[in-house]
Design a protein around this motif. Structure first.
Motif, PDB file in Angstrom:
ATOM      1  N   THR A 111      -4.775   4.307   1.877  1.00 48.24           N
ATOM      2  CA  THR A 111      -6.394   4.705   1.588  1.00 48.24           C
ATOM      3  C   THR A 111      -6.965   3.564   1.936  1.00 48.24           C
ATOM      4  O   THR A 111      -6.740   2.318   1.136  1.00 48.24           O
ATOM      5  CB  THR A 111      -6.714   5.373   0.090  1.00 48.24           C
ATOM      6  OG1 THR A 111      -5.683   6.375   0.190  1.00 48.24           O
ATOM      7  CG2 THR A 111      -7.780   5.901   0.329  1.00 48.24           C
ATOM      8  N   ASP A 128       4.826   8.650  -1.949  1.00 51.20           N
ATOM      9  CA  ASP A 128       4.917   8.753  -0.478  1.00 51.20           C
ATOM     10  C   ASP A 128       5.671   7.606   0.184  1.00 51.20           C
ATOM     11  O   ASP A 128       5.813   7.516   1.074  1.00 51.20           O
ATOM     12  CB  ASP A 128       3.434   9.126  -0.119  1.00 51.20           C
ATOM     13  CG  ASP A 128       2.528   7.958  -0.538  1.00 51.20           C
ATOM     14  OD1 ASP A 128       2.507   6.984   0.041  1.00 51.20           O
ATOM     15  OD2 ASP A 128       1.681   8.251  -1.456  1.00 51.20           O
ATOM     16  N   ILE A 141       1.152   6.666   2.464  1.00 44.05           N
ATOM     17  CA  ILE A 141      -0.186   7.091   2.613  1.00 44.05           C
ATOM     18  C   ILE A 141      -0.928   5.754   2.251  1.00 44.05           C
ATOM     19  O   ILE A 141      -0.769   4.851   1.161  1.00 44.05           O
ATOM     20  CB  ILE A 141      -0.798   8.002   1.651  1.00 44.05           C
ATOM     21  CG1 ILE A 141       0.000   9.237   2.109  1.00 44.05           C
ATOM     22  CG2 ILE A 141      -2.021   8.198   1.612  1.00 44.05           C
ATOM     23  CD1 ILE A 141      -0.153  10.515   1.231  1.00 44.05           C
ATOM     24  N   ARG A 199      -7.706   6.516  -3.918  1.00 42.84           N
ATOM     25  CA  ARG A 199      -7.505   7.965  -3.492  1.00 42.84           C
ATOM     26  C   ARG A 199      -8.753   8.543  -4.569  1.00 42.84           C
ATOM     27  O   ARG A 199      -9.624   9.463  -4.192  1.00 42.84           O
ATOM     28  CB  ARG A 199      -6.450   8.590  -3.463  1.00 42.84           C
ATOM     29  CG  ARG A 199      -5.447   8.083  -2.599  1.00 42.84           C
ATOM     30  CD  ARG A 199      -4.120   8.621  -2.826  1.00 42.84           C
ATOM     31  NE  ARG A 199      -3.065   7.882  -2.308  1.00 42.84           N
ATOM     32  CZ  ARG A 199      -1.795   8.048  -2.289  1.00 42.84           C
ATOM     33  NH1 ARG A 199      -1.257   9.039  -2.808  1.00 42.84           N
ATOM     34  NH2 ARG A 199      -0.755   7.030  -1.661  1.00 42.84           N
TER      35      ARG A 199
END
Length: 280
Positions: free
Chosen positions: A35, A253, A33, A89
């Motif tokens: 961000t 992740d 992920i 995040r």
């Protein structure tokens, strides 16, 4: 005289954060992920500590404040890209999130394989970590536009254990979320790391949410159940969630250990825990 040189001139081996992901975590998984920093103030800052400065990554909304503050505690790999992304995040949720490099005096682990990392980590005193986290809170209040009356902490792996310790150490902390941090010594307590969460269950000054995986080979279910029993005996309002199909590092992740369902559920629980306990 050389012995009279300030300790900050000789004891800090990490003065800037590593770029990208730590070498020992490569290759990075396709599920990683990312961000963005849109509408955020994000990047490296310097945290004054008693013997020098520690580099840290911070992210916060670029308008408004002061913001509820969350300390983010690194995995064994240091403050690499995954930890920075977690800060972003949290910032997207309205927090000032800050991750100090807690091995700054002992060594740069970003270019090391696991055996080398563990040698560095074993030299990091818990007392030093507690002091650096306190200094990070002071920086957030004074220079980071942080509302430290709404103070939380979250940490992963090595940092998960630190969350429990900090909840027993800090009088300012409102709540913590510990992701798969070791709970018992398992014969590995040392002079520098003398106590583990189970030793401090009765000393917790803030509630901790523990997030653990049933398939974690390093933290057996019996340790999780022992910690649950210790918390119940101490009558502490902390909780532990045990995910049946999750291994260690199920939130990571960028690694093969990532379990999307458990990770997303844990992240939702983190937000609810912080709101429930006065961090949001």
């Amino acid at each position: 005289m050389p012995d009279e040189m300030p300790i900050s001139r000789r004891a800090f081996t990490v003065t800037t954060l590593a770029a990208g992901f730590a070498l020992s975590t490569q290759p990075v998984a396709a599920e990683t992920i990312t961000t963005d920093a849109k509408d955020l103030t994000a990047g490296e800052v310097k945290i004054p500590v008693k013997d020098g400065t520690v580099p840290a990554y911070r992210a916060a909304p670029n308008k408004g404040g002061p913001f509820p503050t969350v300390l983010v505690v690194q995995e064994i790999f240091g403050v690499h890209e995954h930890i920075k992304d977690i800060c972003r995040r949290l910032a997207k949720l309205g927090y000032l999130a800050i991750a100090p490099e807690l091995y700054a005096r002992q060594g740069d682990v970003s270019k090391l394989e696991r055996d080398g990392i563990m040698k560095v980590v074993s030299k990091v005193p818990d007392s030093q970590v507690m002091g650096d986290l306190d200094a990070t809170v002071a920086w957030a209040k004074k220079d980071g536009n942080g509302d430290t009356a709404k103070l939380g902490i979250t940490g992963f792996c090595w940092g998960g254990r630190i969350v429990w310790l900090y909840a027993a150490h800090s009088k300012e902390l409102k709540a913590g979320v510990a992701w798969y941090g070791r709970l018992t010594a398992a014969g590995k307590a040392t002079e520098l790391q003398p106590k583990f969460p189970i030793d401090l269950a009765g000393d917790l000054a803030a509630p901790v949410l523990g997030l653990y995986g049933e398939k974690d080979t390093g933290i057996p279910v019996k340790d999780v159940e022992a910690m649950r029993a210790a918390l119940k005996k101490a009558n502490k309002p902390s909780e532990i969630v045990l995910y049946p199909d999750a291994p260690h590092a199920f939130y990571a992740d960028y690694r093969p250990s990532y379990k999307k369902d458990a990770a997303e559920d844990g992240w939702t629980r983190l937000q609810a825990w912080f709101k429930k306990n006065g961090v949001a």
